[in-house]
Scaffold this motif. Structure first.
Motif, PDB file in Angstrom:
ATOM      1  N   HIS A  54       1.329   5.604  -0.088  1.00 48.77           N
ATOM      2  CA  HIS A  54       0.683   6.835   0.343  1.00 48.77           C
ATOM      3  C   HIS A  54       0.233   7.631  -0.875  1.00 48.77           C
ATOM      4  O   HIS A  54       0.888   7.640  -1.920  1.00 48.77           O
ATOM      5  N   ARG A 112       1.736  10.833  11.677  1.00 44.13           N
ATOM      6  CA  ARG A 112       0.465  10.444  12.291  1.00 44.13           C
ATOM      7  C   ARG A 112       0.213  11.287  13.542  1.00 44.13           C
ATOM      8  O   ARG A 112       1.154  11.712  14.213  1.00 44.13           O
ATOM      9  N   LYS A 138      -0.156  -0.343   7.236  1.00 48.45           N
ATOM     10  CA  LYS A 138      -1.221  -0.179   8.215  1.00 48.45           C
ATOM     11  C   LYS A 138      -0.640  -0.334   9.613  1.00 48.45           C
ATOM     12  O   LYS A 138       0.165  -1.217   9.877  1.00 48.45           O
ATOM     13  N   ARG A 139      -1.043   0.540  10.520  1.00 45.74           N
ATOM     14  CA  ARG A 139      -0.568   0.481  11.892  1.00 45.74           C
ATOM     15  C   ARG A 139      -1.751   0.280  12.841  1.00 45.74           C
ATOM     16  O   ARG A 139      -2.825   0.852  12.639  1.00 45.74           O
ATOM     17  N   ASN A 140      -1.539  -0.525  13.854  1.00 46.82           N
ATOM     18  CA  ASN A 140      -2.590  -0.815  14.833  1.00 46.82           C
ATOM     19  C   ASN A 140      -2.389   0.072  16.063  1.00 46.82           C
ATOM     20  O   ASN A 140      -1.642  -0.269  16.979  1.00 46.82           O
ATOM     21  N   MET A 155       0.840  -1.192   0.000  1.00 43.34           N
ATOM     22  CA  MET A 155       0.000   0.000   0.000  1.00 43.34           C
ATOM     23  C   MET A 155       0.880   1.248   0.000  1.00 43.34           C
ATOM     24  O   MET A 155       1.823   1.355   0.788  1.00 43.34           O
ATOM     25  N   ASN A 158       2.995   2.876   2.779  1.00 46.63           N
ATOM     26  CA  ASN A 158       2.136   3.351   3.862  1.00 46.63           C
ATOM     27  C   ASN A 158       1.543   2.146   4.586  1.00 46.63           C
ATOM     28  O   ASN A 158       0.366   1.814   4.409  1.00 46.63           O
ATOM     29  N   ASP A 178      -3.500   9.428   9.801  1.00 44.94           N
ATOM     30  CA  ASP A 178      -2.602  10.132   8.896  1.00 44.94           C
ATOM     31  C   ASP A 178      -2.775  11.640   9.038  1.00 44.94           C
ATOM     32  O   ASP A 178      -3.868  12.165   8.859  1.00 44.94           O
TER      33      ASP A 178
END
Length: 216
Positions: free
Chosen positions: A3, A106, A56-58, A1, A54, A178
């Motif tokens: 940005h 972020r 994904k962050r949890n 993915m 980019n 973001d």
């Protein structure tokens, strides 16, 4: 993915790479040189792709903690005077991003955006002592009901020639979401209350949206 800030650059890079591959394949007859040039071209494409990734962050939402706004290495933890917004002493935590880090910025905490301002400036190396005052930068303050006001500053470096900031005053910010992008190497400074409990150490590597920088 990837940005959204990289979509145009990635598309142009693909076109350039395809053109260069065709040129090399058509006009370079020396086998080893052909392979070398193709490897360099593909390597360039990989660098561009990884820069604009980019992942994904949890983010575990917690208004009693501040998460790192970016990926990188902690290079500053000190008490300083913050002259632009607070105009008093704060704890500064700075995270340096190399060109190989994810460059998405972020929100470090949830709350209402109380301040957002862009400053044109120089392009000193990001670790220069005066970079936070003289380089191109943006300053954003998020007002959390439980934690108070947290300021973070995106700072351009010697390679960074554009800072993207999505923060708009009076909008709601969600921790880990973001908030912008810095193109090609830079630094982000966090300014926190003096009674903050810092949870990181110098030279520690952190992940944007996940690593806890400080707690109340």
């Amino acid at each position: 993915m990837f940005h959204k800030e990289g979509h145009k650059i990635i598309a142009i890079t693909f076109i350039v790479v395809v053109g260069l591959v065709l040129i090399v394949d058509s006009f370079i007859s020396i086998t080893w040189l052909n392979y070398l040039l193709l490897a360099l071209i593909i390597g360039f494409l990989i660098i561009i792709l990884q820069f604009f990734r980019n992942p994904k962050r949890n983010t575990l939402l917690n208004n009693h903690s501040v998460v790192s706004p970016v990926d990188g290495k902690v290079v500053v933890i000190e008490e300083v005077y913050e002259p632009e917004y607070f105009k008093d002493k704060r704890l500064q935590v700075s995270v340096f991003m190399s060109p190989i880090n994810v460059h998405v910025t972020r929100y470090p905490i949830s709350g209402k955006i109380a301040y957002s301002k862009y400053h044109p400036g120089k392009y000193l190396v990001a670790w220069h002592p005066k970079a936070s005052e003289e380089n191109e930068r943006t300053t954003v303050v998020v007002d959390s009901e439980t934690y108070g006001k947290v300021l973070y500053r995106q700072i351009a470096g010697a390679l960074a020639k554009r800072i993207v900031n999505y923060a708009v005053v009076d909008q709601e910010a969600q921790q880990g979401a973001d908030s912008g992008f810095i193109k090609f190497g830079s630094r982000v400074d966090l300014y926190l209350p003096l009674d903050t409990n810092i949870k990181v150490q110098l030279n520690q590597k952190v992940r944007g949206g996940e690593s806890i920088i400080a707690e109340m």
